[in-house]
Motif scaffolding. Sequence first.
Motif, PDB file in Angstrom:
ATOM      1  N   PHE A   1       0.953  -1.159   0.023  1.00  0.00           N
ATOM      2  CA  PHE A   1       0.134  -0.144  -0.070  1.00  0.00           C
ATOM      3  C   PHE A   1       0.727   1.239  -0.131  1.00  0.00           C
ATOM      4  CE2 PHE A   1      -2.858  -3.277   2.322  1.00  0.00           C
ATOM      5  CZ  PHE A   1      -3.626  -3.619   1.556  1.00  0.00           C
ATOM      6  N   ARG A   2       0.557   2.424  -0.274  1.00  0.00           N
ATOM      7  CA  ARG A   2       0.441   3.580  -0.596  1.00  0.00           C
ATOM      8  C   ARG A   2      -0.169   4.331   0.248  1.00  0.00           C
ATOM      9  NH1 ARG A   2       4.430   6.765  -4.474  1.00  0.00           N
ATOM     10  NH2 ARG A   2       5.346   8.817  -3.481  1.00  0.00           N
ATOM     11  N   HIS A   3       0.128   5.348   1.001  1.00  0.00           N
ATOM     12  CA  HIS A   3      -1.144   5.660   1.314  1.00  0.00           C
ATOM     13  C   HIS A   3      -0.721   7.276   1.753  1.00  0.00           C
ATOM     14  CE1 HIS A   3       0.597   5.729   5.491  1.00  0.00           C
ATOM     15  NE2 HIS A   3       0.071   6.460   6.133  1.00  0.00           N
ATOM     16  N   ARG A   4       0.417   7.636   1.327  1.00  0.00           N
ATOM     17  CA  ARG A   4       1.369   9.132   1.616  1.00  0.00           C
ATOM     18  C   ARG A   4       2.443   9.682   0.325  1.00  0.00           C
ATOM     19  NH1 ARG A   4       2.684  11.315   6.870  1.00  0.00           N
ATOM     20  NH2 ARG A   4       4.807  11.973   5.585  1.00  0.00           N
ATOM     21  N   ASP A   5       2.224  10.658   0.252  1.00  0.00           N
ATOM     22  CA  ASP A   5       3.703  10.790  -0.602  1.00  0.00           C
ATOM     23  C   ASP A   5       4.581  10.488  -0.452  1.00  0.00           C
ATOM     24  OD1 ASP A   5       1.501  11.555  -3.182  1.00  0.00           O
ATOM     25  OD2 ASP A   5       2.360  14.344  -1.499  1.00  0.00           O
ATOM     26  N   GLU A   6       5.491  10.486   0.876  1.00  0.00           N
ATOM     27  CA  GLU A   6       6.818  10.087   1.139  1.00  0.00           C
ATOM     28  C   GLU A   6       6.600   9.543   2.311  1.00  0.00           C
ATOM     29  OE1 GLU A   6       9.009  11.401  -0.977  1.00  0.00           O
ATOM     30  OE2 GLU A   6       8.414  12.642  -0.891  1.00  0.00           O
ATOM     31  N   PRO A   7       7.492   8.446   2.239  1.00  0.00           N
ATOM     32  CA  PRO A   7       7.635   7.051   4.038  1.00  0.00           C
ATOM     33  C   PRO A   7       8.267   8.209   5.158  1.00  0.00           C
ATOM     34  CG  PRO A   7       9.480   6.445   1.922  1.00  0.00           C
ATOM     35  CD  PRO A   7       8.468   8.488   1.481  1.00  0.00           C
ATOM     36  N   GLN A   8       7.473   8.186   5.851  1.00  0.00           N
ATOM     37  CA  GLN A   8       6.686   9.052   7.250  1.00  0.00           C
ATOM     38  C   GLN A   8       8.356   8.444   7.420  1.00  0.00           C
ATOM     39  OE1 GLN A   8       2.954   7.606   8.259  1.00  0.00           O
ATOM     40  NE2 GLN A   8       3.079   9.747   9.773  1.00  0.00           N
ATOM     41  N   LEU A   9       8.575   7.469   8.075  1.00  0.00           N
ATOM     42  CA  LEU A   9      10.205   7.427   8.515  1.00  0.00           C
ATOM     43  C   LEU A   9      11.566   7.511   8.056  1.00  0.00           C
ATOM     44  CD1 LEU A   9       9.729   4.174  10.242  1.00  0.00           C
ATOM     45  CD2 LEU A   9       9.266   6.413  11.304  1.00  0.00           C
ATOM     46  N   GLY A  10      11.455   8.175   6.399  1.00  0.00           N
ATOM     47  CA  GLY A  10      12.151   8.712   5.857  1.00  0.00           C
ATOM     48  C   GLY A  10      12.135   6.916   4.971  1.00  0.00           C
ATOM     49  N   ALA A  11      12.666   7.419   3.581  1.00  0.00           N
ATOM     50  CA  ALA A  11      13.310   6.274   2.994  1.00  0.00           C
ATOM     51  C   ALA A  11      14.646   6.061   2.894  1.00  0.00           C
ATOM     52  CB  ALA A  11      13.030   6.534   0.534  1.00  0.00           C
ATOM     53  N   PRO A  12      14.610   4.517   2.357  1.00  0.00           N
ATOM     54  CA  PRO A  12      15.861   4.097   3.388  1.00  0.00           C
ATOM     55  C   PRO A  12      17.416   4.418   2.096  1.00  0.00           C
ATOM     56  CG  PRO A  12      14.640   2.185   3.099  1.00  0.00           C
ATOM     57  CD  PRO A  12      13.687   3.786   2.927  1.00  0.00           C
ATOM     58  N   ALA A  13      18.288   5.185   2.551  1.00  0.00           N
ATOM     59  CA  ALA A  13      19.321   5.306   1.186  1.00  0.00           C
ATOM     60  C   ALA A  13      19.903   4.583   0.073  1.00  0.00           C
ATOM     61  CB  ALA A  13      20.506   5.837   1.927  1.00  0.00           C
ATOM     62  N   GLY A  14      19.680   4.425  -0.857  1.00  0.00           N
ATOM     63  CA  GLY A  14      20.284   3.599  -1.723  1.00  0.00           C
ATOM     64  C   GLY A  14      19.305   2.155  -2.560  1.00  0.00           C
ATOM     65  N   VAL A  15      18.156   1.890  -1.458  1.00  0.00           N
ATOM     66  CA  VAL A  15      17.331   0.990  -2.144  1.00  0.00           C
ATOM     67  C   VAL A  15      16.096   1.696  -2.763  1.00  0.00           C
ATOM     68  CG1 VAL A  15      15.063  -0.204  -0.335  1.00  0.00           C
ATOM     69  CG2 VAL A  15      17.262   0.548   0.998  1.00  0.00           C
ATOM     70  N   ARG A  16      15.892   1.155  -3.469  1.00  0.00           N
ATOM     71  CA  ARG A  16      14.488   1.064  -4.345  1.00  0.00           C
ATOM     72  C   ARG A  16      13.170   0.566  -4.167  1.00  0.00           C
ATOM     73  NH1 ARG A  16      15.635  -1.690  -9.058  1.00  0.00           N
ATOM     74  NH2 ARG A  16      13.971  -3.726  -8.909  1.00  0.00           N
ATOM     75  N   LEU A  17      12.237   1.696  -3.912  1.00  0.00           N
ATOM     76  CA  LEU A  17      10.728   1.647  -3.021  1.00  0.00           C
ATOM     77  C   LEU A  17      10.082   1.902  -4.180  1.00  0.00           C
ATOM     78  CD1 LEU A  17       9.224   1.572  -0.474  1.00  0.00           C
ATOM     79  CD2 LEU A  17       9.203   3.765  -0.504  1.00  0.00           C
ATOM     80  N   ASP A  18       9.272   0.721  -4.715  1.00  0.00           N
ATOM     81  CA  ASP A  18       8.064   0.761  -5.036  1.00  0.00           C
ATOM     82  C   ASP A  18       6.767   0.260  -4.278  1.00  0.00           C
ATOM     83  OD1 ASP A  18       9.469   0.740  -7.308  1.00  0.00           O
ATOM     84  OD2 ASP A  18      10.132  -1.310  -7.209  1.00  0.00           O
ATOM     85  N   TYR A  19       5.641   0.125  -5.126  1.00  0.00           N
ATOM     86  CA  TYR A  19       4.335   0.386  -4.596  1.00  0.00           C
ATOM     87  C   TYR A  19       3.608  -0.274  -5.808  1.00  0.00           C
ATOM     88  CZ  TYR A  19       2.732   4.619  -6.965  1.00  0.00           C
ATOM     89  OH  TYR A  19       2.461   5.538  -7.572  1.00  0.00           O
ATOM     90  N   LEU A  20       2.261  -1.377  -5.147  1.00  0.00           N
ATOM     91  CA  LEU A  20       1.405  -2.310  -5.745  1.00  0.00           C
ATOM     92  C   LEU A  20       0.048  -0.757  -5.470  1.00  0.00           C
ATOM     93  CD1 LEU A  20       2.135  -5.373  -4.699  1.00  0.00           C
ATOM     94  CD2 LEU A  20       2.555  -4.094  -6.648  1.00  0.00           C
ATOM     95  N   VAL A  21      -0.795  -0.731  -4.651  1.00  0.00           N
ATOM     96  CA  VAL A  21      -1.487  -0.551  -4.277  1.00  0.00           C
ATOM     97  C   VAL A  21      -1.910   0.979  -4.018  1.00  0.00           C
ATOM     98  CG1 VAL A  21      -4.145  -0.432  -3.214  1.00  0.00           C
ATOM     99  CG2 VAL A  21      -2.815  -2.374  -4.750  1.00  0.00           C
ATOM    100  N   ASP A  22      -2.596   1.721  -4.987  1.00  0.00           N
ATOM    101  CA  ASP A  22      -2.305   3.454  -4.447  1.00  0.00           C
ATOM    102  C   ASP A  22      -3.567   3.939  -3.626  1.00  0.00           C
ATOM    103  OD1 ASP A  22      -1.707   6.115  -3.925  1.00  0.00           O
ATOM    104  OD2 ASP A  22      -1.042   6.381  -6.578  1.00  0.00           O
ATOM    105  N   LEU A  23      -3.925   4.544  -2.314  1.00  0.00           N
ATOM    106  CA  LEU A  23      -4.328   4.412  -1.373  1.00  0.00           C
ATOM    107  C   LEU A  23      -5.113   6.379  -1.349  1.00  0.00           C
ATOM    108  CD1 LEU A  23      -4.343   1.994   1.178  1.00  0.00           C
ATOM    109  CD2 LEU A  23      -5.452   1.929  -0.596  1.00  0.00           C
ATOM    110  N   ARG A  24      -4.049   7.141  -2.149  1.00  0.00           N
ATOM    111  CA  ARG A  24      -4.118   8.521  -2.106  1.00  0.00           C
ATOM    112  C   ARG A  24      -5.365   8.912  -2.337  1.00  0.00           C
ATOM    113  NH1 ARG A  24       1.425   9.749  -4.267  1.00  0.00           N
ATOM    114  NH2 ARG A  24       0.951   7.855  -5.457  1.00  0.00           N
ATOM    115  N   GLU A  25      -5.963   9.225  -2.009  1.00  0.00           N
ATOM    116  CA  GLU A  25      -7.304   9.880  -2.733  1.00  0.00           C
ATOM    117  C   GLU A  25      -7.528  11.424  -3.834  1.00  0.00           C
ATOM    118  OE1 GLU A  25     -10.922  11.094  -0.382  1.00  0.00           O
ATOM    119  OE2 GLU A  25     -10.325   8.829   0.999  1.00  0.00           O
ATOM    120  N   LYS A  26      -6.329  11.729  -3.698  1.00  0.00           N
ATOM    121  CA  LYS A  26      -5.915  13.032  -4.913  1.00  0.00           C
ATOM    122  C   LYS A  26      -4.500  12.630  -5.855  1.00  0.00           C
ATOM    123  CE  LYS A  26      -6.703  16.340  -0.741  1.00  0.00           C
ATOM    124  NZ  LYS A  26      -6.369  16.639  -0.537  1.00  0.00           N
ATOM    125  N   SER A  27      -4.122  11.369  -5.251  1.00  0.00           N
ATOM    126  CA  SER A  27      -3.347  10.578  -6.062  1.00  0.00           C
ATOM    127  C   SER A  27      -4.677  10.737  -7.683  1.00  0.00           C
ATOM    128  CB  SER A  27      -2.842   9.773  -6.250  1.00  0.00           C
ATOM    129  OG  SER A  27      -1.439   8.887  -7.396  1.00  0.00           O
TER     130      SER A  27
END
Lengths: 281, 440
Positions: free
Chosen positions: B52-78
Amino acid sequence: MNTTPTRTEPPRADCIADSAGGITFDIVGEASPGAVLVLRRRGGTTAADVVRLPLTPTGEGRLRAVLPSTVELAEGRWDAFTTHGDDSAEQRIEPGIRDLRSLVDRAPDPHRTQVAVRIPYPTVDGRLAVRCWLRAPHAEAGTIGFSHGAMTLEGRLYGAGLDSGAVAEARLRGARKDVHRVPVTVRPDGTFTFTLDYEPLAEGRGDEQRLWDLWLCPAEAEPGQAAGIRIGRILDDVWDKKGVFRYPVLPVEGSRVTRPTTAYPYFTVDNDLSVRLDTLR
Amino acid sequence: MTGPLKIWGSRRRMHISFLLHNAYGIGGTIRTTFNLAQALAERHDVEIVSVFRHRDEPQLGAPAGVRLDYLVDLREKSHGYDGGDERFKLPAKVFPVGDGRHKQYSRLTDARIATHLKSTEADVVVGTRPGLNVHITRQTRRGPVRVGQEHLTLAGHSYRLRRELSHRYGLLDAVTTVTEADAHAYRTRLKLPGVRIEAVPNSVPAPLVAPADHDAKWVVAAGRLTRVKRYDLLVEAFAKVVAARPDWRLRIYGSGDASGNEKNALHALIGELGLHNHVFLMGPASPIEPEWVKGSIAAVTSEHESFGMTIVEAMRSGLPVVSTDCPHGPREIITDGRDGRLVPVGDTGAVADALLGLINDDEQRRAMGAAALASSARFDPEHIAERHEALFAELVSRGGNGRSRSRIHDALYSSRGAVLDGAYSLRYKAASVLRKGQTA
């Protein structure tokens, strides 16, 4: 599958506070001749409400700005920004690690004429600001005890020559002449104590809620008018005490209290000590 | 805790893919996965696939050097918002009902996760909760090594989920738990022949602040204000501490749950015991390291800890920890009397005595704090990542063999799973009819 795009991060500052009131700000960034950290007092309009601190490289791609304890900042909330010269826009800063251990149980020299406190803190919108107090003299609230519808405060005076005839005043907020006085014991070591009965604060008024602000004053002063010392609690790392320091809510009893009333002391948004009374309809 | 694993074969670069419930929120599993992914990314290609992805940025900060993907977009404005997909409202069939997150999963997640797992080019696929581990067993294409991580405990799962795991996890190559105690439970209570079961503790990075100096007269506790943490016990114990040492005080960091009930109950208890000058509920703090170092002793009075992350955090900040000897983690982290104290669960007096022991003996407090700082270095992300890396590398290197073994093994398991699935749902229905009969 979808990929998160990368973004440019806002600058982030790690802060270390020292017990004298100085703060060191460390920011990841490239050195540039015009790099400064800017502190702006919220609501301020004069030149004294802006402080510019040079950001100098410390190696490893980090820049450092130092707010010395000797630079005076007026009481209030100071928002932090960075800029890289006159033409570049100012950017808000995100708070990083705030090492405030030196502030936890501060005991400044009681003979100094003023007490200055600066606490770096995260604002509700996640930005870095510095909460400042500047008091001369200052009355620091300590422990509060309770018994029989009264509270007893222990505190310490800084930079003030109050004598044994001093009084504590509870001043009703919003009504300048409504003042209740009790005697204060001031000891030679600068500590003071007084006991405040809740009953007189409840007497004779029909309001549902009353807020009484607590002050220390010389005995000969006109009640409510003298340049007193507002009692507060600022000598630690807790910039917002309201939710953290909670005291028992006690019933107020006595022949002069006609309707069910409760009372408790609390810290205001400025970390000053007040007493709140609530009367049920 | 087992010794370091042998690294099998050469250290070849691996493509490692984590499957995570929601990388954009806040939580222990998210933090741990980020730490591990970032450490592994120094030598491998690492991605985190967030269901899931419910917001634009990860609240804990994205881990360095790691690709971050998502499968289901829960952001209503997206513009890619997936909430309108009709499959979004249909209950999931692959994600098990017994996993507490089942309600958030759907026919849409069934399909999106399947597409991802059937096409992944990863050498190693790592699931981070039981429901996602089940997805991996059922939907991953033949080839990648399959690892299921358990961040909670087997004993904490419902009977229904344990049953499902018992016939699905046979299709994993390895299960990792965060404690030896839980690895033992997996080895003895689930029959998973051919599946490696390893305990690898969570990692905690070295704090970015200098360790505590043990002079401050403060005890610190941190964690969500929930019943299982038993902060009521800590407050009661602290009343005994204050009676002997009124110069010491207690700070409890952490936010309450949505109801606020536990926070209000604790405030009431503090008032009742007259501890309003000595015990403070500080609210949430992030990061927590600068708060640990304001104290000289840490306290944990939980009746249960899946791992005991806060114990390691406090030790890495140089604090000796007084903890209840509760299942599962504390006794695998603390050596009683050397780098901290373990006391019986639910024993207020024992907590107070252990705290007072450290309060009254400056030298012992300093010595145990120094020992805690040294011994907790074993939880550094680099060491922990090496243990995961060694396990992954071993499983990848034995790949050919393991896979041909598992072709038959897998077929057996798949059919056994299907049969058991059917049998179980019949049984469950029967049991539920019986229960309803009893309550009617």
